[in-house]
Scaffold this motif. Sequence first.
Motif, PDB file in Angstrom:
ATOM      1  N   ARG A 186      -1.463 -14.395  18.170  1.00 45.09           N
ATOM      2  CA  ARG A 186      -2.667 -14.657  18.953  1.00 45.09           C
ATOM      3  C   ARG A 186      -3.320 -13.362  19.406  1.00 45.09           C
ATOM      4  N   ASP A 210      -5.541 -13.742  15.781  1.00 41.07           N
ATOM      5  CA  ASP A 210      -6.546 -14.657  16.320  1.00 41.07           C
ATOM      6  C   ASP A 210      -7.701 -13.905  16.956  1.00 41.07           C
ATOM      7  N   ALA A 255      -4.071 -21.270  10.885  1.00 40.90           N
ATOM      8  CA  ALA A 255      -3.700 -20.382  11.987  1.00 40.90           C
ATOM      9  C   ALA A 255      -2.252 -20.601  12.407  1.00 40.90           C
ATOM     10  N   ALA A 306      -9.551 -19.864  16.379  1.00 37.02           N
ATOM     11  CA  ALA A 306      -8.813 -18.754  16.978  1.00 37.02           C
ATOM     12  C   ALA A 306      -9.074 -18.698  18.484  1.00 37.02           C
TER      13      ALA A 306
END
Length: 561
Positions: A126, A130, A197, A314
Amino acid sequence: MSALHPSRERLLAGALRRQRRPILLACALLTLTLLAGSGLLALAGHFLTAAALAGALAMGFNLFGPSAGIRGLTFIRILSRYGEKLIGHDATLRIARDLRAGFFARLLPQAPLGLGGHRVGDLLARLMADIERADGLLVRAAGPLVGLAALAATAVACSTWVLPAAGGLLALAIALLGIAVPLAVGWNTRQAEARRAQARADLHAAVLEGLEGAADLAALQATAPWVARTLAHSGQLREAEGARRRRLALGTALHALVAAFTLPAMLWLVLDATSRHALSAPMAAGLFFLAVAVLEAMAGVGLAWQHGAAALEAERRLERVAAQPTSLADPAQPRAPAPGAQSLMLSGVWFQWPGQPRALLRGLDLVIAPGQRIALRGDSGAGKSSLMALLLRLADPTAGQLRYGGVALRQFSQAAWHQQIAWLPQDAQVLAGSVRENLLLGAPDASDAQLWHALSQVRLQAHFQQHADGLDAWIGESGITLSAGQSRRLALARALLRQAPLLLLDEPTEGLDVDTAHALLRDLAVAARGRSVVIITHDPLPAGVVDASYRLMEGQLLREC
């Protein structure tokens, strides 16, 4: 705004708002680039057709006007494209900076206790992957879509003014390419991007955990199962990436199909209008080449939609972690702790973790006088870590009060309370960097003299003075260039640099041999003179290190002899 209590505005919205001026300028320049490029092709078609019909020796043909226009549009396109790249990418880097800083700031209140349900690899995905996709929303999605919308509106208006039928045909093609095709290709894009993701995060987590636990995997002969799991995650990511490429390929094919019908139809319209003398041949050529330019530019719509969907997914993944509520909040009108060392008092403290069946601390009473050093012992699960969490105010007691200088900790802001604390955690990290950089984490404004003094307090001064680089001596990842004892001493020096009146130590001698541990504790007793010290430990302590020792048993504190 406190770093521990940042704005609850959505991360991406806040980053875009702060960069709104360069974003608007970048979008305007991108629109100008598209308009100039399409106008250049249309004007070139008009000019070449007119020149061919006029002949090489034709008199009265306006050669300089169109050629000047072509040169002007060429320079505009070059300059606007350069400016758009320069400003757009600068804004993107600033957005990435704001996203990472904002995400990290939102994690800080959760990091000690609230992130236990997240794998480190997932958090890393993340923080890196992301955010990389979210910060591309401007240059990869929003900017191109805004520019293409402006180009489409301008081209349709100009075509309709010249030849209404051509304007209608171009409007229909643009509607198909800009709306119908993306909807047909990406009807489940959100779910697909979510799977992509998650597959990427699972692969990152598996690889990171395997690297960190390589020794254990080898010792337990579990390397093969880990490799199999990693390959499985890699296959899932490969499948998700393949599905994304297939969507893009389908979009490209549909775009080509629309263009294959639109251009012949446009050619027929302009030729028919020319044969009826409703349109001059140069104007017909310019109109046709304008359609070619617009259809070519519209090829980027599908990719922009995909990037937009990826960026929004994201952003949702970032918010799912960053938006978690914290259990602690600063008071509306916080009080400032009294200066200097003060007494720390626990009165009738009960504590039970949310969702747990029993209280770990039951009616604790304790007074730590200014400058007093105490030890806390107890079996695993007795509540030592819970008590440390209360002292750090990472959690508040279920009942009872913690007071410092007679004032409840709840009445201090967390930032103000943490200024009173120097903390040496059980797993204090020595980072890859210089000695100076590691020490300055404890006191960013400390002078070299203060750094050397802190090293002398933990008996590391002579070691680093012998090093050619002194304070700039390099320390490897996790202190690999130091022994375990030296790493702990360096972490202790970092804590001592804070000059805070309360020093909290969680298993300070963990992993050290007895002689090294006792030497470290004796140095600590001298270095921390005048400060209140709380040591959580399982190990026996040398005489004179603490003034009192307590044991946690069944949620109660018992004084040891």
